[in-house]
Write a protein that holds these residues in place. Structure first.
Motif, PDB file in Angstrom:
ATOM      1  N   ASN A 160       0.839  -1.195   0.000  1.00  0.00           N
ATOM      2  CA  ASN A 160       0.000   0.000   0.000  1.00  0.00           C
ATOM      3  C   ASN A 160       0.878   1.251   0.000  1.00  0.00           C
ATOM      4  O   ASN A 160       2.107   1.174  -0.040  1.00  0.00           O
ATOM      5  CB  ASN A 160      -0.960  -0.012   1.195  1.00  0.00           C
ATOM      6  CG  ASN A 160      -0.220  -0.139   2.520  1.00  0.00           C
ATOM      7  OD1 ASN A 160       0.905   0.329   2.671  1.00  0.00           O
ATOM      8  ND2 ASN A 160      -0.861  -0.788   3.496  1.00  0.00           N
ATOM      9  N   LYS A 161       0.255   2.401   0.074  1.00  0.00           N
ATOM     10  CA  LYS A 161       0.996   3.660  -0.024  1.00  0.00           C
ATOM     11  C   LYS A 161       1.979   3.834   1.132  1.00  0.00           C
ATOM     12  O   LYS A 161       3.083   4.345   0.948  1.00  0.00           O
ATOM     13  CB  LYS A 161       0.017   4.830  -0.052  1.00  0.00           C
ATOM     14  CG  LYS A 161      -0.865   4.849  -1.286  1.00  0.00           C
ATOM     15  CD  LYS A 161      -1.806   6.049  -1.255  1.00  0.00           C
ATOM     16  CE  LYS A 161      -2.696   6.079  -2.499  1.00  0.00           C
ATOM     17  NZ  LYS A 161      -3.623   7.236  -2.483  1.00  0.00           N
ATOM     18  N   GLN A 162       1.599   3.396   2.329  1.00  0.00           N
ATOM     19  CA  GLN A 162       2.482   3.538   3.485  1.00  0.00           C
ATOM     20  C   GLN A 162       3.693   2.617   3.408  1.00  0.00           C
ATOM     21  O   GLN A 162       4.712   2.872   4.051  1.00  0.00           O
ATOM     22  CB  GLN A 162       1.698   3.260   4.770  1.00  0.00           C
ATOM     23  CG  GLN A 162       0.541   4.224   5.028  1.00  0.00           C
ATOM     24  CD  GLN A 162      -0.248   3.847   6.257  1.00  0.00           C
ATOM     25  OE1 GLN A 162      -0.040   2.794   6.850  1.00  0.00           O
ATOM     26  NE2 GLN A 162      -1.172   4.718   6.650  1.00  0.00           N
ATOM     27  N   GLU A 163       3.589   1.542   2.639  1.00  0.00           N
ATOM     28  CA  GLU A 163       4.654   0.540   2.603  1.00  0.00           C
ATOM     29  C   GLU A 163       5.561   0.663   1.379  1.00  0.00           C
ATOM     30  O   GLU A 163       6.504  -0.124   1.221  1.00  0.00           O
ATOM     31  CB  GLU A 163       4.044  -0.868   2.633  1.00  0.00           C
ATOM     32  CG  GLU A 163       3.209  -1.147   3.866  1.00  0.00           C
ATOM     33  CD  GLU A 163       2.361  -2.410   3.736  1.00  0.00           C
ATOM     34  OE1 GLU A 163       1.854  -2.882   4.770  1.00  0.00           O
ATOM     35  OE2 GLU A 163       2.212  -2.903   2.598  1.00  0.00           O
ATOM     36  N   GLN A 164       5.274   1.603   0.509  1.00  0.00           N
ATOM     37  CA  GLN A 164       6.064   1.713  -0.711  1.00  0.00           C
ATOM     38  C   GLN A 164       7.532   1.985  -0.413  1.00  0.00           C
ATOM     39  O   GLN A 164       8.427   1.475  -1.106  1.00  0.00           O
ATOM     40  CB  GLN A 164       5.491   2.844  -1.591  1.00  0.00           C
ATOM     41  CG  GLN A 164       4.130   2.542  -2.201  1.00  0.00           C
ATOM     42  CD  GLN A 164       4.179   1.426  -3.232  1.00  0.00           C
ATOM     43  OE1 GLN A 164       5.224   1.131  -3.806  1.00  0.00           O
ATOM     44  NE2 GLN A 164       3.038   0.790  -3.463  1.00  0.00           N
ATOM     45  N   SER A 165       7.791   2.774   0.610  1.00  0.00           N
ATOM     46  CA  SER A 165       9.181   3.104   0.936  1.00  0.00           C
ATOM     47  C   SER A 165       9.943   1.917   1.524  1.00  0.00           C
ATOM     48  O   SER A 165      11.175   1.865   1.447  1.00  0.00           O
ATOM     49  CB  SER A 165       9.226   4.276   1.922  1.00  0.00           C
ATOM     50  OG  SER A 165       8.528   3.940   3.114  1.00  0.00           O
TER      51      SER A 165
END
Length: 537
Positions: free
Chosen positions: A14-19
């Protein structure tokens, strides 16, 4: 005898885990951890998890359903119990896998549709389907189709096995009706927001569909002529959406959310313990399996090492931030893969089947409708079945409530009796202690009328006891004599007489005048008074 089918579904980042990056490598039906940047295997975690099926982020729920569940649905219609449930940490995609979305339906709606498709193709059998929907919230079983039914008990019988007493069941005739009931139940489910998931499931949900069927020739036969004609196949489809395990440090749960997370983790821990025992062969060796430690494992008991064909879909996130939780999920999956079930065809000849209990009523209704020339025979029969089943359920629920009230009254009565018993015993102990203190009190001797009282009068009645004031009023000479004696005693330097033992005094208790031993036990003033009293008498 066959092993539980275990699959793993890896959801997209998800967006929070992209990094964080993708920390897992998928190779056919196995998984291993890699460095998110270099994509090389982690030397510290070089374990490789081999499972029945591994589905990557690009694979759809339809593909997962066709591989894991479709075969179980076909076995279900033939009389085998079937169970599918999703397992994993919070926000790993379990609810999405089981329920899906309107555009991408999940396992539950696709399974329901598959059941009716197969039934419609079987024209030589009569089917009766009934569904129920419940949740386990903080270790309490609540009915999602009837929200007023809460904290329902779990019972077990020889005919029905493990079941939830008082749970509402609705007879259904179409997939649209089933999906509408599921939608109603979802509106009553407990859902809350955490830092990891805005729509986090705060309870486990269990959807059950019971399928009864029998041959058409046995259905039209007179029940009164041959009550045991035609065995009825009774099978159960159990679809479970488990709440995810969570860590407070990551979810930020507080207050009621923390309480919900504690109950979820406790039930999942018990589920893991049951899987561990079964994978080690404790059931075969006759060891204890802790099914009763949680209501979740108690409900799933037939599906775990029992009479059912079971498929587990373990959901996980590939983010490096959640590698510890992912390893825990994969270890659970590998242990569950070693669990063996023994599924058999379920044939019922007793009144445990609704088709059997309602045979006489349905036969009479068929005759009445046929003679009246009514075209909507099957619709009215379904309506009558639903009414009969609802009446049975209401009676069962009323019986359960009466049993609970009776048990509560008996418990209260026992508590009152116990309180009375404790109070009575305490009073007895207090009385015994007081009696003991009285018996242990030291007896102090002093002269009384028993030893030196004046003799009885001629009439037999004792005279009034001699008082000091009587002596003083009758004879002033006696007063002066007493005073002079007292003065002499005060001026005397002689030590007081030696005190005798009280036991020696009893030798002269029958004397009518005080003896010298009596006098020696008293102070000088009392000795003088006694001497004057004896002279007057």
């Amino acid at each position: 005898m066959e092993n539980i089918s275990v699959s793993v579904r890896v959801r997209p980042l998800n967006k929070q885990e992209q990094s964080d990056g993708f920390a897992w490598k998928i190779e056919k039906n196995s998984l291993c951890q890699v460095d998110p940047k270099t994509k090389e295997l982690e030397r510290a975690r070089d374990a490789k998890y081999a499972l029945d099926h591994v589905f990557g982020p690009q694979q759809s729920t339809r593909e997962i359903y066709e591989v894991t569940t479709q075969g179980l649905i076909r076995k279900l219609v033939n009389g085998f119990n079937s169970t599918v449930f999703a397992y994993g940490q919070t926000s790993s995609g379990k609810t999405h896998t089981m329920r899906g979305t309107p555009d991408q339906p999940g396992i539950i709606p696709m399974a329901v549709q598959e059941v009716f498709t197969i039934i419609e193709a079987l024209q030589d059998r009569e089917f009766l389907l009934r569904v129920s929907y419940m949740e386990l919230y903080n270790e309490d079983i609540n009915d999602l189709l009837a929200p007023e039914n809460i904290k329902l008990p779990i019972h077990e019988s020889k005919e029905n096995g493990v079941y939830v007493a008082g749970l509402r069941e609705d007879i259904v005739i179409s997939p649209e009706q089933v999906l509408e009931l599921i939608q109603q139940g979802e509106a009553n489910r407990h859902i809350g927001a955490t830092k990891m998931n805005e729509g986090s499931s705060r309870s486990h949900t269990v959807f059950r569909m019971v399928i009864e069927s029998r041959a058409i020739d046995s259905a039209v036969e007179e029940p009164s002529a041959n009550p045991d004609a035609g065995a009825i196949l009774v099978s159960t489809l159990t679809l479970v959406d488990l709440a995810g395990s969570e860590r407070v440090a990551k979810t930020g749960a507080e207050g009621i959310r923390m309480k919900e997370g504690t109950a979820i983790n406790k039930s999942l821990l018990t589920l893991g313990n049951v899987i561990n025992k079964l994978s080690d062969g404790a059931a075969v060796a006759g060891g204890h399996i802790p099914y009763r430690d949680s209501k979740l494992t108690r409900i799933l008991q037939p599906s775990l090492g029992g009479n059912a064909k079971t498929a587990i879909i373990c959901n996980m996130t590939p983010a490096a931030y959640h590698v510890e939780e992912s390893h825990s999920t994969l270890r659970f999956a590998c242990r569950a893969k070693r669990v063996v079930n023994n599924a058999v065809v379920n044939e019922v000849l007793s009144d445990a089947a609704v088709l059997k209990r309602q045979a006489n009523e349905i036969a009479e209704l068929r005759k009445a409708l046929a003679s009246a020339g009514n075209a909507d025979v099957e619709e009215q029969i379904s309506h009558l079945r639903a009414q009969l089943l609802r009446s049975e359920q209401d009676n069962e629920l009323m019986r359960i409530k009466l049993e609970q009230e009776t048990a509560e009254r008996e418990k209260a009565q026992k508590q009152v009796e116990m309180a009375k018993k404790i109070m009575f015993e305490k009073q007895q102990e207090q009385a015994k202690e007081e009696g003991g203190r009285k018996n242990n009190r030291r007896e102090t001797w002093c002269p009384g009328r028993s030893g030196w009282a004046p003799p009885l009068a001629e009439g037999g009645s004792r005279k009034r006891p001699l008082q000091t004031m009587d002596l003083v009023d009758e004879d002033t000479t006696s007063r002066s004599m007493m005073l002079s004696v007292l003065e002499e005693e005060e001026e005397s330097d002689e030590p007081p007489a030696k005190v005798k033992r009280p036991s020696d005094v009893g030798k002269c208790q029958q004397a009518r005048t005080p003896c010298s031993m009596h006098v020696s036990l008293l102070n000088p003033a009392a000795q003088t008074f006694l001497c004057l009293s004896a002279l007057v008498a």
